[in-house]
Scaffold this motif. Structure first.
Motif, PDB file in Angstrom:
ATOM      1  N   SER A 113     -79.938 -63.640  52.579  1.00  0.00           N
ATOM      2  CA  SER A 113     -80.825 -62.637  53.168  1.00  0.00           C
ATOM      3  C   SER A 113     -82.103 -63.287  53.686  1.00  0.00           C
ATOM      4  O   SER A 113     -82.379 -64.466  53.425  1.00  0.00           O
ATOM      5  CB  SER A 113     -81.187 -61.578  52.129  1.00  0.00           C
ATOM      6  N   ALA A 114     -82.897 -62.501  54.400  1.00  0.00           N
ATOM      7  CA  ALA A 114     -84.161 -63.004  54.934  1.00  0.00           C
ATOM      8  C   ALA A 114     -85.106 -63.427  53.810  1.00  0.00           C
ATOM      9  O   ALA A 114     -85.678 -64.525  53.836  1.00  0.00           O
ATOM     10  CB  ALA A 114     -84.819 -61.932  55.812  1.00  0.00           C
ATOM     11  N   ALA A 115     -85.293 -62.572  52.814  1.00  0.00           N
ATOM     12  CA  ALA A 115     -86.221 -62.883  51.720  1.00  0.00           C
ATOM     13  C   ALA A 115     -85.758 -64.096  50.916  1.00  0.00           C
ATOM     14  O   ALA A 115     -86.565 -64.962  50.549  1.00  0.00           O
ATOM     15  CB  ALA A 115     -86.371 -61.672  50.801  1.00  0.00           C
ATOM     16  N   ARG A 116     -84.465 -64.177  50.650  1.00  0.00           N
ATOM     17  CA  ARG A 116     -83.959 -65.308  49.864  1.00  0.00           C
ATOM     18  C   ARG A 116     -84.088 -66.624  50.645  1.00  0.00           C
ATOM     19  O   ARG A 116     -84.320 -67.680  50.052  1.00  0.00           O
ATOM     20  CB  ARG A 116     -82.515 -65.066  49.454  1.00  0.00           C
ATOM     21  N   ALA A 117     -83.974 -66.550  51.957  1.00  0.00           N
ATOM     22  CA  ALA A 117     -84.154 -67.754  52.773  1.00  0.00           C
ATOM     23  C   ALA A 117     -85.589 -68.256  52.670  1.00  0.00           C
ATOM     24  O   ALA A 117     -85.832 -69.462  52.534  1.00  0.00           O
ATOM     25  CB  ALA A 117     -83.804 -67.463  54.232  1.00  0.00           C
ATOM     26  N   VAL A 118     -86.533 -67.330  52.719  1.00  0.00           N
ATOM     27  CA  VAL A 118     -87.943 -67.714  52.617  1.00  0.00           C
ATOM     28  C   VAL A 118     -88.251 -68.263  51.225  1.00  0.00           C
ATOM     29  O   VAL A 118     -88.952 -69.275  51.085  1.00  0.00           O
ATOM     30  CB  VAL A 118     -88.858 -66.517  52.956  1.00  0.00           C
TER      31      VAL A 118
END
Length: 213
Positions: free
Chosen positions: A83-88
């Motif tokens: 996901s976007a948050a996990r990538a960050v």
């Protein structure tokens, strides 16, 4: 070929002016140093400085474009099933583990932060940069998910992810100004990121998961 040489010369001139200005700001303070001081030290005219940097704050935040786009780059580069948050979170952990200067984990970063804290125009510009980071990320999330213009979710998720990013940078800045060792701060940031992830809802953590390519 001549056009390429001119462009390279412009880039070199811009970089030289920026480096000289940063050195002056760190030594004497942002409010004390004038554009005329920068021009004299760089051996260029005041107009030349303004041609490259429309405002004095631009000299200090010369690399802000890269900062504004950073979260979007991480989100666009997320792995399949991520996901976007996990990538960050993954990227921030990697930076912390590497004790990376890119997130302020270096000796001397405290001088940079003190210049900002002592200059209201720089604090104001920093706030504007944080808003730009959020807006850029919102646009990226909207594009990546295909969300319509009226959908508030990309903006809300961008706010959560921007909070993660800002919390890490504020923490590092505060600890480095306090004279802490970058290695010690990096370990504490890793713990902080675990704490942050625990606070995030499943909706945030599972937003914009990349499907199979």
């Amino acid at each position: 070929m001549a056009e390429g040489l001119r462009e390279r010369k412009k880039r070199e001139t811009r970089q030289r002016i920026s480096d000289i200005a940063t050195g002056l700001f760190l030594e004497h303070g942002f409010l004390t140093v004038t554009i005329a001081d920068v021009a004299e030290a760089a051996d260029v005219s005041v107009n030349t400085v303004y041609n490259y940097f429309p405002a004095k704050e631009d000299l200090f935040f010369d690399r802000s474009a890269g900062v504004v786009e950073q979260l979007s780059r991480w989100v666009r580069g997320r792995d399949e099933g991520e996901s976007a948050a996990r990538a960050v979170l993954r990227e921030l952990r990697a930076e912390a583990e590497a004790v990376s200067p890119r997130i302020g984990l270096m000796q001397g970063y405290d001088r940079f932060m003190r210049v900002i804290h002592e200059a209201p125009p720089l604090r104001s510009r920093l706030w504007s940069l944080q808003q730009e980071i959020h807006d850029h990320l919102e646009a990226t999330l909207r594009e990546e998910t295909g969300a319509p213009d009226g959908d508030p979710l990309p903006g809300l998720i961008a706010g959560q992810i921007s909070w993660i990013h800002q919390t890490v940078f504020v923490t590092i800045g505060r600890e480095m100004v306090a004279g802490r060792n970058p290695d010690e701060v990096s370990r504490e940031v890793l713990v902080l990121l675990d704490d942050i992830e625990e606070l995030l809802s499943e909706k945030v953590l599972n937003y914009a998961v990349r499907g199979a390519q």
